[in-house]
Design an enzyme around this catalytic site. Structure first.
Site, PDB file in Angstrom:
ATOM      1  N   ASP A   1       0.843  -1.195   0.000  1.00 50.97           N
ATOM      2  CA  ASP A   1       0.000   0.000   0.000  1.00 50.97           C
ATOM      3  C   ASP A   1       0.882   1.249   0.000  1.00 50.97           C
ATOM      4  O   ASP A   1       1.897   1.310   0.690  1.00 50.97           O
ATOM      5  CB  ASP A   1      -0.925  -0.009   1.230  1.00 50.97           C
ATOM      6  N   ILE A   2       0.484   2.231  -0.777  1.00 52.05           N
ATOM      7  CA  ILE A   2       1.266   3.464  -0.921  1.00 52.05           C
ATOM      8  C   ILE A   2       1.207   4.320   0.350  1.00 52.05           C
ATOM      9  O   ILE A   2       2.099   5.120   0.608  1.00 52.05           O
ATOM     10  CB  ILE A   2       0.759   4.250  -2.160  1.00 52.05           C
TER      11      ILE A   2
ATOM     12  N   ASN B   1     -12.714  -3.386   2.689  1.00 51.63           N
ATOM     13  CA  ASN B   1     -13.635  -2.270   2.856  1.00 51.63           C
ATOM     14  C   ASN B   1     -14.674  -2.306   1.734  1.00 51.63           C
ATOM     15  O   ASN B   1     -14.320  -2.530   0.568  1.00 51.63           O
ATOM     16  CB  ASN B   1     -12.878  -0.936   2.823  1.00 51.63           C
TER      17      ASN B   1
ATOM     18  N   GLY C   1     -15.380   3.495   4.162  1.00 50.48           N
ATOM     19  CA  GLY C   1     -14.340   4.377   3.647  1.00 50.48           C
ATOM     20  C   GLY C   1     -13.676   3.856   2.390  1.00 50.48           C
ATOM     21  O   GLY C   1     -12.589   4.307   2.031  1.00 50.48           O
ATOM     22  N   GLN C   2     -14.305   2.893   1.703  1.00 52.41           N
ATOM     23  CA  GLN C   2     -13.715   2.361   0.462  1.00 52.41           C
ATOM     24  C   GLN C   2     -13.438   3.496  -0.515  1.00 52.41           C
ATOM     25  O   GLN C   2     -14.319   4.305  -0.817  1.00 52.41           O
ATOM     26  CB  GLN C   2     -14.656   1.335  -0.192  1.00 52.41           C
TER      27      GLN C   2
ATOM     28  N   HIS D   1     -10.194  -5.191  -3.267  1.00 49.70           N
ATOM     29  CA  HIS D   1      -8.838  -5.435  -2.759  1.00 49.70           C
ATOM     30  C   HIS D   1      -8.914  -5.900  -1.323  1.00 49.70           C
ATOM     31  O   HIS D   1      -9.791  -5.492  -0.565  1.00 49.70           O
ATOM     32  CB  HIS D   1      -7.975  -4.182  -2.884  1.00 49.70           C
TER      33      HIS D   1
ATOM     34  N   HIS E   1      -6.849  -5.935   2.080  1.00 52.30           N
ATOM     35  CA  HIS E   1      -5.710  -5.381   2.832  1.00 52.30           C
ATOM     36  C   HIS E   1      -5.168  -6.483   3.748  1.00 52.30           C
ATOM     37  O   HIS E   1      -5.947  -7.126   4.468  1.00 52.30           O
ATOM     38  CB  HIS E   1      -6.169  -4.239   3.746  1.00 52.30           C
TER      39      HIS E   1
HETATM   40  P1  AMP Z   1      -9.800   1.362   0.452  1.00 54.05           P
HETATM   41  O1  AMP Z   1     -10.005   2.530   1.376  1.00 54.05           O
HETATM   42  O2  AMP Z   1     -10.123   0.058   1.108  1.00 54.05           O
HETATM   43  O3  AMP Z   1     -10.494   1.555  -0.871  1.00 54.05           O
HETATM   44  O4  AMP Z   1      -8.238   1.283   0.220  1.00 54.05           O
HETATM   45  C1  AMP Z   1      -7.590   1.759  -0.887  1.00 54.05           C
HETATM   46  C2  AMP Z   1      -6.135   1.661  -0.568  1.00 54.05           C
HETATM   47  O5  AMP Z   1      -5.401   1.778  -1.761  1.00 54.05           O
HETATM   48  C3  AMP Z   1      -5.633   2.729   0.399  1.00 54.05           C
HETATM   49  O6  AMP Z   1      -5.044   2.102   1.539  1.00 54.05           O
HETATM   50  C4  AMP Z   1      -4.602   3.491  -0.439  1.00 54.05           C
HETATM   51  O7  AMP Z   1      -3.497   3.926   0.313  1.00 54.05           O
HETATM   52  C5  AMP Z   1      -4.212   2.465  -1.472  1.00 54.05           C
HETATM   53  N1  AMP Z   1      -3.714   2.990  -2.729  1.00 54.05           N
HETATM   54  C6  AMP Z   1      -4.284   3.939  -3.507  1.00 54.05           C
HETATM   55  N2  AMP Z   1      -3.544   4.158  -4.608  1.00 54.05           N
HETATM   56  C7  AMP Z   1      -2.487   3.306  -4.529  1.00 54.05           C
HETATM   57  C8  AMP Z   1      -1.354   3.067  -5.359  1.00 54.05           C
HETATM   58  N3  AMP Z   1      -1.164   3.728  -6.504  1.00 54.05           N
HETATM   59  N4  AMP Z   1      -0.462   2.137  -4.958  1.00 54.05           N
HETATM   60  C9  AMP Z   1      -0.642   1.473  -3.800  1.00 54.05           C
HETATM   61  N5  AMP Z   1      -1.687   1.642  -2.983  1.00 54.05           N
HETATM   62  C10 AMP Z   1      -2.590   2.571  -3.326  1.00 54.05           C
END
Ligand code: AMP
Ligand code: ZN
Length: 114
Positions: free
Chosen positions: A30-31, A87, A93-94, A100, A102
């Site tokens: 995760d970024i 999520n 908060g998705q 995906h 986590h």
């Molecule tokens: P969610 O809130 O469950 O939709 O999580 C989306 C996740 O994707 C968050 O934890 C972000 O930090 C992560 N995210 C968004 N863009 C990227 C990216 N380019 N590379 C890696 N993780 C990302």
């Protein structure tokens, strides 16, 4: 999905720290990590969220969970413990509408979650 950020990662159009991939799934860090280990597992197939999942995805979802356990082993958190989170929808908060999983660990995780 041309404008989906995770589809872009799958197509290698934007960079990610990919830690595992096969013909069905991709896992990358995760970024914005929320724990020392924070890896996302996604199917290559674009599915928006758990809400859109049907019976035909049952085996895919099962294999993703098995991958989550493998990634936890790879990251060295299988003994200390970890959490797998999906999520789904506004209250969760998705942010990214490509399903995906986590995988979080490497520290004591609070419960109930915020
Ligand atoms: P969610 O809130 O469950 O939709 O999580 C989306 C996740 O994707 C968050 O934890 C972000 O930090 C992560 N995210 C968004 N863009 C990227 C990216 N380019 N590379 C890696 N993780 C990302
Ligand atoms: Zn997508």
């Amino acid at each position: 999905m041309s404008d989906c950020i995770f589809c872009k990662i799958i197509r290698k159009e934007i960079p990610a720290r990919i830690i595992y991939e096969d013909d069905e799934v991709l896992a990358f860090d995760d970024i914005r990590p929320q724990a020392p280990v924070h890896t996302l597992i996604i199917p290559r197939k674009h599915l928006a969220s758990l809400k859109e999942i049907g019976q035909e995805e049952a085996s895919l979802l099962g294999r993703i969970l098995i991958r989550a356990a493998e990634i936890a082993r790879l990251k060295g958190i299988d003994h200390s413990g970890y959490r797998v989170v999906v999520n789904t929808g506004p209250d969760s908060g998705q942010e990214v509408f490509h399903i995906h999983f986590h995988v979080l660990g490497g520290r004591r995780l609070g419960w109930p979650p915020g």
